[in-house]
Design an enzyme around this catalytic site. Sequence first.
Site, short mmCIF file in Angstrom:
data_model
loop_
_atom_site.label_atom_id
_atom_site.label_comp_id
_atom_site.label_asym_id
_atom_site.label_seq_id
_atom_site.Cartn_x
_atom_site.Cartn_y
_atom_site.Cartn_z
N ARG A 293 0.86 -1.19 0.00
CA ARG A 293 0.00 0.00 0.00
C ARG A 293 0.90 1.23 0.00
NH1 ARG A 293 -3.47 -2.84 -1.39
NH2 ARG A 293 -5.59 -3.09 -0.58
N GLU B 33 -4.61 7.28 -4.79
CA GLU B 33 -4.80 6.65 -6.10
C GLU B 33 -6.12 7.09 -6.70
OE1 GLU B 33 -4.34 2.43 -5.53
OE2 GLU B 33 -2.23 2.61 -4.97
N HIS C 80 -1.38 0.08 -9.55
CA HIS C 80 -1.96 -0.88 -8.61
C HIS C 80 -2.47 -2.14 -9.34
CE1 HIS C 80 -4.00 -1.18 -4.39
NE2 HIS C 80 -3.73 -2.39 -4.87
C1 DGY Z 1 -5.73 -6.19 -2.55
O1 DGY Z 1 -6.58 -7.06 -2.80
O2 DGY Z 1 -5.69 -5.62 -1.48
C2 DGY Z 1 -4.73 -5.89 -3.58
O3 DGY Z 1 -4.11 -4.68 -3.35
C3 DGY Z 1 -5.35 -5.92 -4.96
O4 DGY Z 1 -4.33 -5.90 -5.90
#
Ligand code: DGY
Length: 323
Positions: free
Chosen positions: A236, A265, A284
């Site tokens: 993240r 984002e 992402h």
């Molecule tokens: C999630 O599922 O948290 C991931 O970041 C998706 O790519």
Amino acid sequence: MTKKVFVTHQLPGARIHDLARYCELNMWMGPGLLGVENLRQELRGCHGLICLLTDRVDATLLAAVPDLEFVSSMSVGVDHVDLSALSARNIPLGNTPGVLVDTTADTAFALMLAAARRVVEADNFVRQGNWTQKNAWAPDFFTGKDVSGATIGIIGLGQIGQAVARRAAGFGMEILAWNRTSRQVPGVESVSLEELLQRSDFVSLHVALSDETRYLMNAERIALMKSDAILINTARGGIVDEEALAVALADGHLAAAGIDVFENEPVSPDNALLSLKNVVVAPHIGSATTLTRGKMADIAVENAIAALEGRPMIHCVNPDVYR
Ligand code: DGY
């Protein structure tokens, strides 16, 4: 009474086609993201929500939906949801762990190789017509950094961190890891965070975003890394102080970075990281394969169906709500 469920995006996978048998279903058909106000409007009177990681489910939204009985997110990370506000109302929150482990580990490796071997920079160089007789193969032409045999430091040794370790073993890397709980994995040397940062040629982040991990990679910790090290983030954005990272990359304190996730984002075009050619970026896409996204959607729907049938969700982030 037929329960009402709102889905914030059209979903892939097979299970979504069955959901209408269990509830009155309403789905956002796009285009693009739903937005806070639309989500609030659409969720009025609903008992269930199936959402994505782009939907902010905060206390304000929850206060506006008194009938809500469950939330199922098509993601493993749930930092977009106010978990304590949900738990306070005994609302279960479902997520989709497991199925995206290998796909996300592949992405971490893709970014690592791309950043180390300057793949994106080289691609641009060729496309822009810069590969000429005067500017061609030479001993120092596009030299990068070896991944094979290097030392990788894995921050967070959960399922994805361990999948990265398996790949790293295949590349003959020395593998260090730091984990909140001291998890022992064969072939992985468990070290302190400081030691990991000081010894690693590559640092890959695999912790969830929480109050404890926000800005874990701050200026001070980034400064502990070797000046020829490479940072990879597929976890993240909020785990890294992006400004501090950009400064370190610009002044040569860090060799490169591979960044799939940003604090905000979609990332603003003004983000300093985007102006640096030693940064490989992606929007992402850690879990973005057709197969994996289908599996994630199926689990999100299964969680919702379980809730609609009065059963515990298969993957529930706050199982205490069932006590
Ligand atoms: C999630 O599922 O948290 C991931 O970041 C998706 O790519």
